[in-house]
Design an enzyme around this catalytic site. Structure first.
Site, PDB file in Angstrom:
ATOM      1  N   HIS A   1     -34.722  19.781 -40.984  1.00  7.91           N
ATOM      2  CA  HIS A   1     -34.443  21.166 -41.381  1.00  7.91           C
ATOM      3  C   HIS A   1     -34.394  22.082 -40.163  1.00  7.91           C
ATOM      4  O   HIS A   1     -33.608  23.040 -40.129  1.00  7.91           O
ATOM      5  CB  HIS A   1     -35.456  21.698 -42.402  1.00  7.91           C
ATOM      6  CG  HIS A   1     -35.048  23.040 -42.900  1.00  7.91           C
ATOM      7  ND1 HIS A   1     -34.110  23.205 -43.896  1.00  7.91           N
ATOM      8  CD2 HIS A   1     -35.355  24.287 -42.466  1.00  7.91           C
ATOM      9  CE1 HIS A   1     -33.876  24.494 -44.059  1.00  7.91           C
ATOM     10  NE2 HIS A   1     -34.626  25.180 -43.213  1.00  7.91           N
TER      11      HIS A   1
ATOM     12  N   ASP B   1     -31.433  24.668 -39.208  1.00  6.20           N
ATOM     13  CA  ASP B   1     -31.595  26.075 -38.829  1.00  6.20           C
ATOM     14  C   ASP B   1     -30.936  26.360 -37.473  1.00  6.20           C
ATOM     15  O   ASP B   1     -30.286  27.394 -37.287  1.00  6.20           O
ATOM     16  CB  ASP B   1     -33.087  26.433 -38.723  1.00  6.20           C
ATOM     17  CG  ASP B   1     -33.731  26.674 -40.080  1.00  6.20           C
ATOM     18  OD1 ASP B   1     -33.016  26.946 -41.055  1.00  6.20           O
ATOM     19  OD2 ASP B   1     -34.973  26.590 -40.144  1.00  6.20           O
TER      20      ASP B   1
ATOM     21  N   HIS C   1     -36.299  30.760 -35.510  1.00  8.00           N
ATOM     22  CA  HIS C   1     -35.154  31.677 -35.575  1.00  8.00           C
ATOM     23  C   HIS C   1     -35.131  32.680 -34.428  1.00  8.00           C
ATOM     24  O   HIS C   1     -34.074  32.989 -33.887  1.00  8.00           O
ATOM     25  CB  HIS C   1     -35.150  32.425 -36.908  1.00  8.00           C
ATOM     26  CG  HIS C   1     -34.883  31.509 -38.052  1.00  8.00           C
ATOM     27  ND1 HIS C   1     -33.728  30.769 -38.155  1.00  8.00           N
ATOM     28  CD2 HIS C   1     -35.612  31.198 -39.134  1.00  8.00           C
ATOM     29  CE1 HIS C   1     -33.767  30.048 -39.246  1.00  8.00           C
ATOM     30  NE2 HIS C   1     -34.899  30.288 -39.866  1.00  8.00           N
TER      31      HIS C   1
HETATM   32 ZN   LIG Z   1     -34.150  27.154 -42.753  1.00  9.02          ZN
END
Ligand SMILES: [Zn+2]
Length: 303
Positions: free
Chosen positions: A233, A237, A260
């Site tokens: 995952h 991202d 992020h």
């Molecule tokens: Zn994510």
């Protein structure tokens, strides 16, 4: 010619926003060459928000964009799905601030894009090819891009939790490898963080239907989709956040304990480091792309 792509026909789905818990209508619409990936909030008029680093806003829990006080949030899983299928141009309409979370992965968006079909446009696609390393680090968090003939991602994570002390994986990203090995990997969170988010009015739409939740010793969900679903995952991202560069990247992305905030800071850094990449066209699939003669290496700036 390696042509730019859009979707063949308009398509819609309905889901809920992870943080608001509200129902969201999402519509993907075909868009012309060189228009890029853009969002429009149908509840706020016609203004469009380009999916580029110039419009980054809010990157704490997910990646958000804003322009003229029109914001969209949690864009990364949808962006990852779009770029993995090679969609360069599309208009994304939402009637709410958040892209619906679906099942917490990118697989439902891959399905949606395949249902809409892919259309080749009469314009060459340009790639951003890394020719010199670019790197940033913040404490023990690191991210870098190195020259490579392909787009591949190496990601490693380590947490103080029995299920994910250390996971690392390298995947060469193609349409097929992304759909099979990355897109189904769901987002994950820790039960202690869920309680804190709920107290702050966040994650109101979160459930075991759209996230892996880690308790003290194990997961609250019945099963994982992959033994190392967590690091997969993180690759998802990173692919979605790197889409904000505005071009498909040819290079080897290596990230350790990033998130992020670092992904998107890095996407902006790439565009600043103009001596570290060239814009190239790929005349034949499978061949190393050639430099575009006489073209300045300028990023496709959003307007
Ligand atoms: Zn994510």
């Amino acid at each position: 010619m390696d042509a730019q792509r859009s979707i063949r026909r308009q398509i819609s789905c309905v889901g809920i926003g992870l943080h608001s818990g509200n129902k969201v209508n999402l519509t993907l619409k075909p868009a012309p060459a060189d228009s890029g990936i853009r969002f429009r909030r149908t509840d706020l008029g016609q203004h469009e928000v380009p999916a580029t680093v110039q419009h980054l806003a809010g990157i704490q829990l997910a990646t958000g964009l804003a322009s003229n006080e029109v914001s969209v949030e949690t864009v990364e899983h949808l962006l990852a799905a779009l770029v993995s299928v090679g969609i360069d141009n599309v208009l994304i309409e939402l009637n709410s601030p958040e892209v619906p979370i679906m099942d917490g992965s990118a697989a439902p968006f891959i399905y949606l894009i395949h249902e809409a079909g892919v259309k080749r446009l009469q314009a060459a696609r340009k790639y951003l090819k890394i020719v010199r390393p670019i790197a940033i680090s913040r404490g023990d968090k690191r991210i870098a891009l190195f020259p490579s003939d392909h787009f591949k991602v190496t990601y490693s994570i380590s947490y103080d939790h029995p299920l994910l002390r250390h996971q690392s994986r390298t995947i060469r990203i193609t349409e097929d490898s992304f759909a099979e090995e990355v897109a189904p990997a769901r987002t994950f969170t820790f039960l202690k963080d869920v309680e804190m988010m709920r107290q702050n009015g966040l994650a109101l739409g979160g459930s075991l239907e759209n996230a892996i939740v880690l308790g003290e010793t194990g997961i609250l969900n019945n099963s994982l989709r992959f033994d190392d679903e967590f690091v997969r995952h993180k690759i998802l991202d990173a692919v979605g956040d790197l889409a904000l560069v505005g071009y498909p990247v040819i290079g080897h992305l290596v990230a350790h304990r990033a998130g992020h905030a670092l992904h998107t800071e890095f996407a902006a850094k790439i565009l600043e480091e103009t001596h570290s990449w060239r814009l190239v066209e790929a005349p034949v699939d499978g061949l190393v792309p050639m430099a575009v003669p006489g073209k300045a290496a300028a990023p496709r700036l959003a307007n």
